[in-house]
Motif scaffolding. Structure first.
Motif, PDB file in Angstrom:
ATOM      1  N   PRO A 172      -7.753  54.156  -5.357  1.00  0.00           N
ATOM      2  CA  PRO A 172      -7.546  55.861  -5.601  1.00  0.00           C
ATOM      3  C   PRO A 172      -8.436  56.124  -6.466  1.00  0.00           C
ATOM      4  CG  PRO A 172      -6.409  54.024  -6.946  1.00  0.00           C
ATOM      5  CD  PRO A 172      -6.673  53.282  -6.494  1.00  0.00           C
ATOM      6  N   THR A 173      -9.315  56.773  -5.843  1.00  0.00           N
ATOM      7  CA  THR A 173     -10.414  58.009  -7.252  1.00  0.00           C
ATOM      8  C   THR A 173      -9.214  59.347  -7.735  1.00  0.00           C
ATOM      9  OG1 THR A 173     -11.727  57.224  -5.716  1.00  0.00           O
ATOM     10  CG2 THR A 173     -12.627  59.380  -6.783  1.00  0.00           C
ATOM     11  N   ARG A 174      -8.593  59.337  -6.966  1.00  0.00           N
ATOM     12  CA  ARG A 174      -8.551  60.468  -8.101  1.00  0.00           C
ATOM     13  C   ARG A 174      -7.130  59.454  -8.956  1.00  0.00           C
ATOM     14  NH1 ARG A 174      -5.182  66.083  -7.166  1.00  0.00           N
ATOM     15  NH2 ARG A 174      -3.594  65.979  -8.690  1.00  0.00           N
ATOM     16  N   TRP A 175      -6.521  58.511  -9.329  1.00  0.00           N
ATOM     17  CA  TRP A 175      -5.466  58.225 -10.009  1.00  0.00           C
ATOM     18  C   TRP A 175      -6.806  57.562 -11.080  1.00  0.00           C
ATOM     19  CZ3 TRP A 175      -5.560  53.278 -11.738  1.00  0.00           C
ATOM     20  CH2 TRP A 175      -4.359  52.333 -12.695  1.00  0.00           C
ATOM     21  N   ILE A 176      -7.766  56.826 -10.932  1.00  0.00           N
ATOM     22  CA  ILE A 176      -8.676  56.433 -11.876  1.00  0.00           C
ATOM     23  C   ILE A 176      -9.277  58.108 -12.963  1.00  0.00           C
ATOM     24  CG2 ILE A 176     -11.063  55.636 -12.090  1.00  0.00           C
ATOM     25  CD1 ILE A 176     -10.992  53.437 -10.344  1.00  0.00           C
ATOM     26  N   ALA A 177      -9.610  58.466 -12.615  1.00  0.00           N
ATOM     27  CA  ALA A 177      -9.655  59.903 -12.881  1.00  0.00           C
ATOM     28  C   ALA A 177      -8.847  60.106 -14.212  1.00  0.00           C
ATOM     29  CB  ALA A 177     -10.094  61.194 -11.933  1.00  0.00           C
ATOM     30  N   LEU A 178      -7.590  60.217 -13.865  1.00  0.00           N
ATOM     31  CA  LEU A 178      -6.755  60.733 -14.502  1.00  0.00           C
ATOM     32  C   LEU A 178      -6.728  59.651 -15.695  1.00  0.00           C
ATOM     33  CD1 LEU A 178      -3.697  61.658 -11.645  1.00  0.00           C
ATOM     34  CD2 LEU A 178      -4.211  63.113 -13.791  1.00  0.00           C
ATOM     35  N   GLN A 197     -13.639  67.315 -11.114  1.00  0.00           N
ATOM     36  CA  GLN A 197     -15.226  67.048 -11.266  1.00  0.00           C
ATOM     37  C   GLN A 197     -14.967  65.007 -11.808  1.00  0.00           C
ATOM     38  OE1 GLN A 197     -16.545  68.510 -16.049  1.00  0.00           O
ATOM     39  NE2 GLN A 197     -16.047  70.514 -15.347  1.00  0.00           N
ATOM     40  N   LEU A 198     -14.599  64.533 -12.406  1.00  0.00           N
ATOM     41  CA  LEU A 198     -14.561  63.093 -12.170  1.00  0.00           C
ATOM     42  C   LEU A 198     -13.732  62.688 -11.286  1.00  0.00           C
ATOM     43  CD1 LEU A 198     -12.375  62.594 -15.056  1.00  0.00           C
ATOM     44  CD2 LEU A 198     -14.896  61.906 -15.216  1.00  0.00           C
ATOM     45  N   GLU A 199     -14.035  63.432 -10.201  1.00  0.00           N
ATOM     46  CA  GLU A 199     -13.358  62.027  -9.354  1.00  0.00           C
ATOM     47  C   GLU A 199     -14.859  61.870  -7.953  1.00  0.00           C
ATOM     48  OE1 GLU A 199     -10.263  62.389  -6.427  1.00  0.00           O
ATOM     49  OE2 GLU A 199      -9.085  64.450  -7.730  1.00  0.00           O
ATOM     50  N   LEU A 200     -15.828  63.267  -8.237  1.00  0.00           N
ATOM     51  CA  LEU A 200     -17.003  63.278  -8.254  1.00  0.00           C
ATOM     52  C   LEU A 200     -17.786  62.143  -8.390  1.00  0.00           C
ATOM     53  CD1 LEU A 200     -18.124  66.833  -7.700  1.00  0.00           C
ATOM     54  CD2 LEU A 200     -17.658  64.918  -5.796  1.00  0.00           C
ATOM     55  N   LEU A 201     -17.834  62.366  -9.750  1.00  0.00           N
ATOM     56  CA  LEU A 201     -18.610  60.995 -10.374  1.00  0.00           C
ATOM     57  C   LEU A 201     -18.195  59.430 -10.418  1.00  0.00           C
ATOM     58  CD1 LEU A 201     -18.965  62.184 -13.590  1.00  0.00           C
ATOM     59  CD2 LEU A 201     -20.811  61.472 -12.248  1.00  0.00           C
ATOM     60  N   GLY A 209     -17.289  54.164  -5.448  1.00  0.00           N
ATOM     61  CA  GLY A 209     -16.884  54.113  -3.824  1.00  0.00           C
ATOM     62  C   GLY A 209     -15.965  54.490  -3.746  1.00  0.00           C
ATOM     63  N   SER A 210     -14.699  54.175  -2.246  1.00  0.00           N
ATOM     64  CA  SER A 210     -13.397  54.648  -1.936  1.00  0.00           C
ATOM     65  C   SER A 210     -12.706  53.587  -1.856  1.00  0.00           C
ATOM     66  CB  SER A 210     -13.923  55.710  -0.856  1.00  0.00           C
ATOM     67  OG  SER A 210     -14.259  54.661   0.549  1.00  0.00           O
ATOM     68  N   ARG A 211     -12.893  52.671  -2.593  1.00  0.00           N
ATOM     69  CA  ARG A 211     -12.094  50.662  -2.692  1.00  0.00           C
ATOM     70  C   ARG A 211     -11.080  51.459  -3.373  1.00  0.00           C
ATOM     71  NH1 ARG A 211     -15.269  46.871  -5.452  1.00  0.00           N
ATOM     72  NH2 ARG A 211     -16.435  48.381  -6.472  1.00  0.00           N
TER      73      ARG A 211
END
Lengths: 84, 243
Positions: free
Chosen positions: B200-206, B186-190, B196-198
């Motif tokens: 690491p999305t997953r890491w920020i979500a974590l 859910q978070l990764e989408l937001l 954007g993809s600048r």
């Protein structure tokens, strides 16, 4: 034979403890986990300072001293020769 | 002629600064007291046609927001995005060191793991299965002794391959519990919508799930002035971190 979990602060000098619970919270919890205070890891109780606090523990081959405030919130069971 | 940026990450006292000196030919004075490498040392060296800029990050056990050192190291990897991050591990204390390696692998795939002090480990009778570590982590893993110049060429070969894309590491992804994974999705989408993809999305979500407010603040600052470069104090050739 379920053995009882004791806080590190009550563990005997020279004993080996297999950790099963870390109740420390916040940033300190993170730091303790990073240093190797994780469930399943074995901690050796090295020695107490002259006034009884802090106590030195060997974890991951590194000696770390913790005060009672923290070590009383880390729990584990005796392993090795002390096992019953 | 190509040029790459390399960051050195690792626990304190794993020999990062020794490796830095070996690579750059500097005689940077390094010692053991707390907070020694609070600023990042920066150096340069060439190898064949390639120039490497190398940054010695502060030694840390972790890359969360526990201390200024950790934030400096973390911000560099996330925001400056070096071409390769070398994670320096102490061969005599791998377990604790691998903790940091896993954290770096969550942040960037372009990693070379470097097991330092391999001669010390040998003396202690520690045998290290490099191939297995490399397989399990999904990134190249090289054994070196920075002090005795063992394995340095091999390390640089791998670093160059990762930098120029010859080797594309596929780091292990730690899978969390179903509950965490569904929140992450859910978070990764937001996050992707906002940033954007600048990064690491997953890491920020974590980190968000972890309640890491300091990271949030840093991100907010970065978004407000996106073009500005990294304003940390930095050392160049010949200076010492001792001050």
């Amino acid at each position: 034979m379920p053995s009882i979990s004791i806080p590190l602060s009550d563990a005997l000098i020279g004993s080996h403890i297999c950790l099963d619970r870390i109740d420390v919270q916040g940033i300190l919890r993170r730091r303790l986990l990073d240093l190797g205070f994780v469930p399943g890891n074995i901690v050796e109780v090295m020695q107490k300072s002259p006034l009884g606090d802090p106590t030195a523990f060997r974890v991951n081959n590194t000696i770390i001293a913790l005060r009672k405030e923290e070590s009383s919130l880390i729990f584990g069971e005796y392993v090795g020769s002390d096992e019953t | 002629m190509s040029s790459y940026t390399i960051a050195l990450a690792g626990n304190p006292n794993t020999g990062k600064s020794t490796l830095f000196n070996t690579l750059t030919g500097l005689r940077q004075h390094t010692g053991n007291w707390a907070g020694k490498t609070v600023v990042m040392a920066e150096g340069e060296f060439s190898r064949g046609d390639t120039t490497f800029r190398i940054i010695d990050l502060p030694g840390t056990y972790s890359l969360y927001s526990n201390s200024a050192d950790e934030e400096v190291a973390r911000d560099y990897i996330i925001f400056e995005q070096p071409d390769v991050t070398i994670v320096v591990l102490d061969a005599t204390s791998l377990e604790r060191n691998l903790n940091l390696a896993l954290q770096v692998l969550e942040m960037t795939p372009r990693v070379v793991v470097c097991v330092n002090l391999i001669d010390e480990a040998k003396k202690l009778g520690i045998r290290i299965d490099l191939e297995k570590i490399s397989q399990r982590l999904g990134v190249p893993c090289i054994a070196i002794s920075a002090r005795n110049h063992i394995g340095i060429e091999n390390l640089l070969d791998q670093v160059e391959k990762v930098a120029n894309g010859t080797t594309v590491p596929t780091p292990v992804q730690i899978t969390y519990s179903d509950q965490i994974e569904s929140k992450l999705a859910q978070l990764e989408l937001l996050i992707e919508k906002t940033l954007g993809s600048r990064f690491p999305t997953r890491w920020i979500a974590l980190r968000l799930l972890d309640g890491d407010e300091s990271l949030l603040n840093t991100l907010r600052e970065r978004m407000q002035k996106p073009a500005e470069s990294f304003g940390e104090e930095r050392l160049t050739h010949g200076q010492t971190v001792c001050h």
